[in-house]
Scaffold this motif. Structure first.
Motif, PDB file in Angstrom:
ATOM      1  N   GLY A   1      10.338  -5.011   3.991  1.00 44.35           N
ATOM      2  CA  GLY A   1      10.963  -3.836   3.579  1.00 44.35           C
ATOM      3  C   GLY A   1      11.353  -2.467   4.498  1.00 44.35           C
ATOM      4  N   GLU A   2      10.839  -1.256   3.654  1.00 48.87           N
ATOM      5  CA  GLU A   2      11.112  -0.407   4.513  1.00 48.87           C
ATOM      6  C   GLU A   2      10.145  -0.025   5.801  1.00 48.87           C
ATOM      7  OE1 GLU A   2      12.239   0.910   0.328  1.00 48.87           O
ATOM      8  OE2 GLU A   2      10.516  -0.277   1.178  1.00 48.87           O
TER       9      GLU A   2
ATOM     10  N   PHE B   1       5.024   2.722  10.023  1.00 46.71           N
ATOM     11  CA  PHE B   1       3.792   2.565   9.756  1.00 46.71           C
ATOM     12  C   PHE B   1       3.356   3.558   8.493  1.00 46.71           C
ATOM     13  CE2 PHE B   1      -0.557   3.978   9.961  1.00 46.71           C
ATOM     14  CZ  PHE B   1      -1.395   3.045  10.231  1.00 46.71           C
ATOM     15  N   VAL B   2       4.036   4.658   8.532  1.00 46.69           N
ATOM     16  CA  VAL B   2       3.782   5.854   7.413  1.00 46.69           C
ATOM     17  C   VAL B   2       4.301   5.212   6.006  1.00 46.69           C
ATOM     18  CG1 VAL B   2       4.436   7.909   6.307  1.00 46.69           C
ATOM     19  CG2 VAL B   2       3.666   7.825   8.923  1.00 46.69           C
TER      20      VAL B   2
ATOM     21  N   SER C   1       3.044   2.217   1.200  1.00 45.27           N
ATOM     22  CA  SER C   1       2.857   1.052   0.416  1.00 45.27           C
ATOM     23  C   SER C   1       1.527   0.681   0.080  1.00 45.27           C
ATOM     24  CB  SER C   1       3.654  -0.234   0.969  1.00 45.27           C
ATOM     25  OG  SER C   1       5.135   0.428   1.251  1.00 45.27           O
ATOM     26  N   LEU C   2       0.572   0.670   1.425  1.00 42.78           N
ATOM     27  CA  LEU C   2      -0.718   0.373   1.043  1.00 42.78           C
ATOM     28  C   LEU C   2      -1.532   1.007   0.154  1.00 42.78           C
ATOM     29  CD1 LEU C   2      -3.208  -1.267   2.330  1.00 42.78           C
ATOM     30  CD2 LEU C   2      -3.382   0.880   4.015  1.00 42.78           C
ATOM     31  N   THR C   3      -1.278   2.365   0.014  1.00 40.70           N
ATOM     32  CA  THR C   3      -1.942   3.529  -0.791  1.00 40.70           C
ATOM     33  C   THR C   3      -1.473   3.574  -2.175  1.00 40.70           C
ATOM     34  OG1 THR C   3      -0.703   5.321   0.309  1.00 40.70           O
ATOM     35  CG2 THR C   3      -2.922   4.781   1.169  1.00 40.70           C
ATOM     36  N   VAL C   4      -0.141   3.798  -2.412  1.00 45.62           N
ATOM     37  CA  VAL C   4       0.554   4.119  -3.791  1.00 45.62           C
ATOM     38  C   VAL C   4       1.778   3.350  -3.926  1.00 45.62           C
ATOM     39  CG1 VAL C   4      -0.817   6.277  -3.840  1.00 45.62           C
ATOM     40  CG2 VAL C   4       1.822   6.081  -2.982  1.00 45.62           C
TER      41      VAL C   4
ATOM     42  N   ARG D   1       3.410  -8.443   1.270  1.00 48.47           N
ATOM     43  CA  ARG D   1       4.097  -8.863   2.551  1.00 48.47           C
ATOM     44  C   ARG D   1       4.242  -7.660   3.551  1.00 48.47           C
ATOM     45  NH1 ARG D   1       3.369 -12.603  -1.300  1.00 48.47           N
ATOM     46  NH2 ARG D   1       4.094 -14.681  -0.383  1.00 48.47           N
ATOM     47  N   VAL D   2       4.311  -6.373   2.828  1.00 51.78           N
ATOM     48  CA  VAL D   2       4.185  -5.157   3.819  1.00 51.78           C
ATOM     49  C   VAL D   2       2.993  -5.168   4.612  1.00 51.78           C
ATOM     50  CG1 VAL D   2       4.321  -2.703   3.851  1.00 51.78           C
ATOM     51  CG2 VAL D   2       5.536  -3.883   2.095  1.00 51.78           C
ATOM     52  N   LEU D   3       1.734  -5.514   3.915  1.00 47.71           N
ATOM     53  CA  LEU D   3       0.495  -5.532   4.517  1.00 47.71           C
ATOM     54  C   LEU D   3       0.562  -6.533   5.924  1.00 47.71           C
ATOM     55  CD1 LEU D   3      -1.903  -5.156   1.512  1.00 47.71           C
ATOM     56  CD2 LEU D   3      -0.713  -3.252   2.758  1.00 47.71           C
TER      57      LEU D   3
END
Length: 440
Positions: free
Chosen positions: A74-75, A89-90, A95-98, A303-305
């Motif tokens: 995604g983004e 990365f940001v 995505s990782l955090t919230v 999938r982002v991770l």
């Protein structure tokens, strides 16, 4: 609905992911907040239409990005390749955090609340119910594509059938229907341009969040360059129709004053239409609807991770795939973060905070289509898949205008949540710098 072939998801599953990501807590909880400042049925329905138009414009734009930059994430994928890896990365950090953990926790918490309200006489621990749902769904998605796609397809199909059934039954049986105006009355024009409309749009935009879900699993969808644009547009269009029908039904069945400031809108409408037994049944139905929402988020978010793990050595373990390509470690990591939010967070703070930060991320991504178009004139080797945004440049301009307007009002009316969101972004840049140093 059919299962996927081993190792990838079919377009039907991707559409199910989009629909299930979007139809969650928002449409069943936000109308009560909107009625506090807006008493016009026409303006209330326009809220959902404007939010739907924004989502569709975003989907039309993301479809081009997905066709030209095909990869899961995604983004994270789009922003890394359009601007700079630090920007991507940001977005991945968000995505990782919230970005996914918070809305998944919100859907699981609401699932537990509705199920508890439906099962009278049975004492249930709501937190335990929410945690159990997350763990069972995460385990299923971690098995293989067939189990994951089957779970998503069937619960999304059940969701659509239940919503259509609710709309038809309530519309046919309500004893004292309320007037619902599909054309503007005197004073509605001023309401449409008011601050109250913009603030209410925050909740509507949150309810539409998820229209971009298919781009998170692009790399695992059959023929992504051709399928993903159709998936995004079809999924978003279906949800717009369902949202307008649901809210028109809510307003048709119950006087506004009964819904004002209330979160359990669906249960109230069912109680007034069918009595106490109907309310209990509705609580159970809504809890079933939210299973597919939790499932879709636990399918897309990891999938982002995974792609971050492919790009950054520090997160390499997140990229490891098991059982025909399923990123099991990333899925279980997302589930663990969701569990943390369930234990520590509250409903409204999650809604406003995550809505603001996801809005910023999607805004930067949609604006990226202008960058790609400009770059294409200089570098013809940049992705050249056939799909281009329909009616360009209107969709990205409309989407960006609506999101900027909404984010401005969040900043003015909820500065604390906006400040926390910006702090998370700053921490993301710091984490990128530290990650780069560790990798070197």
């Amino acid at each position: 609905m059919t299962h996927t072939s081993q190792g990838s998801y079919k377009a039907s599953t991707a559409i199910a992911v989009v629909i299930a990501n979007m139809i969650g807590t928002g449409v069943f909880t936000s109308l009560g907040y909107q009625i506090i400042d807006i008493k016009s049925t026409f303006v209330l329905l326009m809220l959902w239409l404007v939010g739907g138009i924004a989502a569709l414009c975003g989907a039309l734009t993301y479809a081009e990005l997905a066709a030209r930059l095909p990869r899961s994430g995604g983004e994270y994928n789009f922003l890394s390749r359009i601007y700079h890896p630090s920007i991507g990365f940001v977005s991945g950090w968000v995505s990782l955090t919230v970005g996914f953990a918070a809305p998944t926790a919100l859907a699981a918490m609401t699932f537990a609340a509705y199920l508890d309200s439906a099962l009278t006489g049975v004492e249930l621990n709501r937190m335990a119910l929410a945690l159990a749902l997350v763990l069972v769904v995460a385990y299923t998605h971690g098995r293989n594509h067939k189990a994951s796609g089957g779970l998503q397809n069937w619960f999304t199909l059940i969701k659509i059938i239940l919503i259509i059934g609710f709309v038809l039954i309530v519309s046919a049986t309500v004893s004292e229907p309320q007037a619902v105006h599909f054309l503007p009355d005197a004073g509605d024009g001023a309401l449409l341009t008011s601050g109250a409309f913009a603030v209410a749009l925050i909740y509507v935009n949150y309810a539409y969040t998820g229209w971009n879900a298919a781009t998170y699993i692009t790399g695992e969808v059959d023929n992504p360059g051709r399928s993903v644009p159709l998936v995004l547009i079809a999924g978003t269009s279906v949800v717009i129709v369902l949202y307008l029908a649901l809210n028109a039904t809510f307003l048709y069945a119950v006087p506004m004053e009964m819904l004002e400031g209330r979160i359990e809108v669906g249960v109230i409408v069912a109680q007034q239409t069918f009595g106490q037994t109907g309310a209990l049944v509705m609580g159970g139905v809504l809890s079933l609807l939210l299973i597919s929402t939790v499932s879709a988020m636990l399918m897309a978010g990891p999938r982002v991770l995974q792609v971050m793990g492919e790009d950054f050595r520090l997160f390499h373990r997140l990229s490891i795939r098991h059982a025909d390509g399923v990123p099991r470690i990333a899925i279980y990591t997302q589930a663990a973060l969701t569990v943390l939010f369930i234990i520590t967070s509250t409903f409204e703070s999650i809604l406003v905070f995550s809505g603001f930060i996801l809005g910023l991320s999607s805004l930067a991504t949609v604006l990226g289509v202008f960058v790609l178009r400009f770059r294409q004139g200089k570098d013809q080797q940049e992705g050249d898949s056939g799909y281009r945004t329909w009616l360009y440049p209107m969709p990205p301009l409309i989407y960006s205008t609506i999101v900027i307007w909404t984010l401005t009002f969040i900043t003015l009316n909820r500065p604390q949540e906006a400040a926390i969101a910006l702090a998370v972004i700053v921490l993301g840049f710091i984490s990128y710098w530290l990650t780069e140093r560790v990798s070197r």
